[in-house]
Design an enzyme around this catalytic site. Sequence first.
Site, mmCIF file in Angstrom:
data_model
loop_
_atom_site.group_PDB
_atom_site.id
_atom_site.type_symbol
_atom_site.label_atom_id
_atom_site.label_comp_id
_atom_site.label_asym_id
_atom_site.label_seq_id
_atom_site.Cartn_x
_atom_site.Cartn_y
_atom_site.Cartn_z
ATOM 1 N N LYS A 1 -2.637 5.931 -4.222
ATOM 2 C CA LYS A 1 -3.802 6.815 -3.997
ATOM 3 C C LYS A 1 -3.375 8.248 -4.781
ATOM 4 O O LYS A 1 -2.149 8.641 -4.635
ATOM 5 C CB LYS A 1 -3.640 6.942 -2.623
ATOM 6 C CG LYS A 1 -3.791 5.941 -1.687
ATOM 7 C CD LYS A 1 -3.919 5.981 -0.389
ATOM 8 C CE LYS A 1 -3.668 4.739 0.478
ATOM 9 N NZ LYS A 1 -2.158 4.630 0.714
ATOM 10 N N HIS B 1 -7.307 9.715 -2.156
ATOM 11 C CA HIS B 1 -6.783 9.613 -0.878
ATOM 12 C C HIS B 1 -7.568 10.438 0.168
ATOM 13 O O HIS B 1 -7.451 9.850 1.388
ATOM 14 C CB HIS B 1 -5.267 10.324 -1.007
ATOM 15 C CG HIS B 1 -4.444 9.875 0.056
ATOM 16 N ND1 HIS B 1 -2.832 9.564 -0.427
ATOM 17 C CD2 HIS B 1 -4.463 9.231 1.116
ATOM 18 C CE1 HIS B 1 -2.251 9.516 0.910
ATOM 19 N NE2 HIS B 1 -2.975 8.978 1.915
ATOM 20 N N TYR C 1 3.302 9.649 -0.839
ATOM 21 C CA TYR C 1 4.455 9.160 0.118
ATOM 22 C C TYR C 1 5.771 9.533 -0.450
ATOM 23 O O TYR C 1 6.612 9.247 0.042
ATOM 24 C CB TYR C 1 4.353 7.957 0.510
ATOM 25 C CG TYR C 1 2.762 7.324 1.039
ATOM 26 C CD1 TYR C 1 2.158 8.330 1.751
ATOM 27 C CD2 TYR C 1 2.614 5.814 1.163
ATOM 28 C CE1 TYR C 1 0.937 7.953 2.424
ATOM 29 C CE2 TYR C 1 1.313 5.595 1.677
ATOM 30 C CZ TYR C 1 0.554 6.375 2.412
ATOM 31 O OH TYR C 1 -0.613 6.320 2.999
ATOM 32 N N ASP D 1 0.871 -1.217 0.091
ATOM 33 C CA ASP D 1 0.125 -0.079 -0.112
ATOM 34 C C ASP D 1 0.834 1.108 0.030
ATOM 35 O O ASP D 1 1.604 1.622 0.961
ATOM 36 C CB ASP D 1 -0.915 0.141 1.283
ATOM 37 C CG ASP D 1 -1.797 1.128 1.348
ATOM 38 O OD1 ASP D 1 -2.960 1.088 0.651
ATOM 39 O OD2 ASP D 1 -1.592 2.036 1.785
HETATM 40 N N1 LIG Z 1 -5.099 6.491 3.628
HETATM 41 C C1 LIG Z 1 -4.381 7.281 4.422
HETATM 42 O O1 LIG Z 1 -4.756 8.410 4.722
HETATM 43 C C2 LIG Z 1 -3.394 6.706 5.280
HETATM 44 C C3 LIG Z 1 -2.943 7.078 6.413
HETATM 45 C C4 LIG Z 1 -2.085 6.644 7.429
HETATM 46 C C5 LIG Z 1 -1.650 5.477 6.858
HETATM 47 N N2 LIG Z 1 -2.073 4.576 5.692
HETATM 48 C C6 LIG Z 1 -1.525 3.534 5.190
HETATM 49 O O2 LIG Z 1 -1.609 2.579 6.408
HETATM 50 C C7 LIG Z 1 -0.418 1.948 6.433
HETATM 51 C C8 LIG Z 1 -0.117 1.757 8.303
HETATM 52 O O3 LIG Z 1 -0.374 2.828 9.002
HETATM 53 P P1 LIG Z 1 0.863 3.592 9.684
HETATM 54 O O4 LIG Z 1 2.040 3.381 8.755
HETATM 55 O O5 LIG Z 1 0.432 5.209 9.812
HETATM 56 O O6 LIG Z 1 0.800 3.077 11.032
HETATM 57 P P2 LIG Z 1 0.898 1.523 11.765
HETATM 58 O O7 LIG Z 1 0.839 0.331 10.670
HETATM 59 O O8 LIG Z 1 -0.231 1.515 12.585
HETATM 60 O O9 LIG Z 1 2.028 1.797 12.791
HETATM 61 C C9 LIG Z 1 3.540 2.029 12.303
HETATM 62 C C10 LIG Z 1 4.532 2.284 13.309
HETATM 63 O O10 LIG Z 1 4.418 1.246 14.455
HETATM 64 C C11 LIG Z 1 5.615 0.561 14.559
HETATM 65 N N3 LIG Z 1 5.424 -0.924 14.437
HETATM 66 C C12 LIG Z 1 4.922 -1.716 13.527
HETATM 67 N N4 LIG Z 1 5.087 -3.124 13.852
HETATM 68 C C13 LIG Z 1 5.405 -3.071 14.925
HETATM 69 C C14 LIG Z 1 5.308 -4.046 15.832
HETATM 70 N N5 LIG Z 1 5.050 -5.361 15.745
HETATM 71 N N6 LIG Z 1 5.966 -3.995 17.233
HETATM 72 C C15 LIG Z 1 6.196 -2.685 17.578
HETATM 73 N N7 LIG Z 1 6.141 -1.735 16.871
HETATM 74 C C16 LIG Z 1 5.589 -1.699 15.657
HETATM 75 C C17 LIG Z 1 6.510 0.873 13.390
HETATM 76 O O11 LIG Z 1 7.978 1.183 13.842
HETATM 77 P P3 LIG Z 1 9.186 0.858 12.892
HETATM 78 O O12 LIG Z 1 9.099 1.093 11.380
HETATM 79 O O13 LIG Z 1 10.211 1.806 13.337
HETATM 80 O O14 LIG Z 1 9.377 -0.773 13.127
HETATM 81 C C18 LIG Z 1 5.910 2.502 13.171
HETATM 82 O O15 LIG Z 1 6.248 3.353 13.790
HETATM 83 C C19 LIG Z 1 0.483 3.153 6.082
HETATM 84 O O16 LIG Z 1 1.983 2.682 5.935
HETATM 85 C C20 LIG Z 1 -0.015 3.535 5.110
HETATM 86 O O17 LIG Z 1 -0.064 2.353 3.815
HETATM 87 C C21 LIG Z 1 -3.018 5.652 4.958
#
Ligand SMILES: NC(=O)c1ccc[n+]([C@@H]2O[C@H](COP(=O)([O-])OP(=O)(O)OC[C@H]3O[C@@H](n4cnc5c(N)ncnc54)[C@H](OP(=O)(O)O)[C@@H]3O)[C@@H](O)[C@H]2O)c1
Length: 287
Positions: free
Chosen positions: A81, A114, A56, A51
């Site tokens: 997106k 998005h 990004y 994704d």
């Molecule tokens: N459509 C939208 O508006 C939108 C907005 C936000 C996100 N997204 C999508 O959703 C995806 C996921 O959301 P997100 O990246 O915001 O947040 P997330 O996946 O909820 O959390 C990522 C964070 O958690 C840490 N982490 C991941 N796995 C872990 C584990 N097993 N144990 C401890 N810490 C862990 C990562 O650290 P490290 O990287 O340091 O390991 C990073 O700081 C995004 O990458 C993107 O593709 C979309």
Amino acid sequence: MSNVRTSTIPTVDLNDGHVIPQLGFGVFQIPPRDTASAVSVALEAGYRHIDTAEMYGNEQGVGEAVRASGLDRADVYITSKLNNGFHRPDDARTAFAQTLSELGTEYVDLFLIHWPLPTLYDGDFVTTWKTLEEFSQDGRARSIGVSNFQVAHLERLAAECDVVPAVNQVELHPYFGNGEVDAYGRAHGIRTEAWAPIAQGKVLGDPVLGEIAGRLGKSPAQVALRWHIQRGNIVFPKSTTPARIKENFELFDFQLEPDDVEKIDALDRGEAGRDGPNPDSFAYVPG
Ligand SMILES: NC(=O)c1ccc[n+]([C@@H]2O[C@H](COP(=O)([O-])OP(=O)(O)OC[C@H]3O[C@@H](n4cnc5c(N)ncnc54)[C@H](OP(=O)(O)O)[C@@H]3O)[C@@H](O)[C@H]2O)c1
């Protein structure tokens, strides 16, 4: 190597006849120079769904890793997106062509608006949606959907357009169940994709998740992600830490009992649990 059809990851049926792997890998906030290596680790671990987004700035790294993996393009599901600055039809057409060029691919599996940006573009996300319909009609986007759409935005698309979005990608995690949006999607054949599935790490210290994780011999992240899987959400946790990338993929050798699911459901703080921007007012356009 396994592929989208034979992978151990369950697929979810979309309303347009396509399927999507329920678990993927998100690349938000991964710097462009680090993206290819993170995606390579994910593909090596078994992920077959990535994704990304124009905003990004790392689509190129995603495409590079997919090519370097030796996997067939058809075996990796790629979502991107639309950039918030490109909602007008000609701009959206240009931006979408640029996405394909950055990824180095002839099609994406899923392309999303998005953000609805209801305070910009005279509030007209309907014309933008009709432009995405072109990309699906010409086959360059296998599926199309939206992100961060509230119920009122989805109702407006339903009233003014023929094509129902395949997915709505929204903030959703144990502290923010986003119930009304999720329920609308369930009632209208729109699959919920849960972004920030572990609230960017903020739910991981929760004692309820900690207790369940300790009892099951799993990590709090695995428990939270398994909760999403059992709800039927599509998730794509982000990490640049190889051990976590692998950990987040290990969700299919255990199950949460209904009692534990209920305890996690009860962590929902409603609107107070929202961590990211409110889509009704979010108006960010890259400079
Ligand atoms: N459509 C939208 O508006 C939108 C907005 C936000 C996100 N997204 C999508 O959703 C995806 C996921 O959301 P997100 O990246 O915001 O947040 P997330 O996946 O909820 O959390 C990522 C964070 O958690 C840490 N982490 C991941 N796995 C872990 C584990 N097993 N144990 C401890 N810490 C862990 C990562 O650290 P490290 O990287 O340091 O390991 C990073 O700081 C995004 O990458 C993107 O593709 C979309």
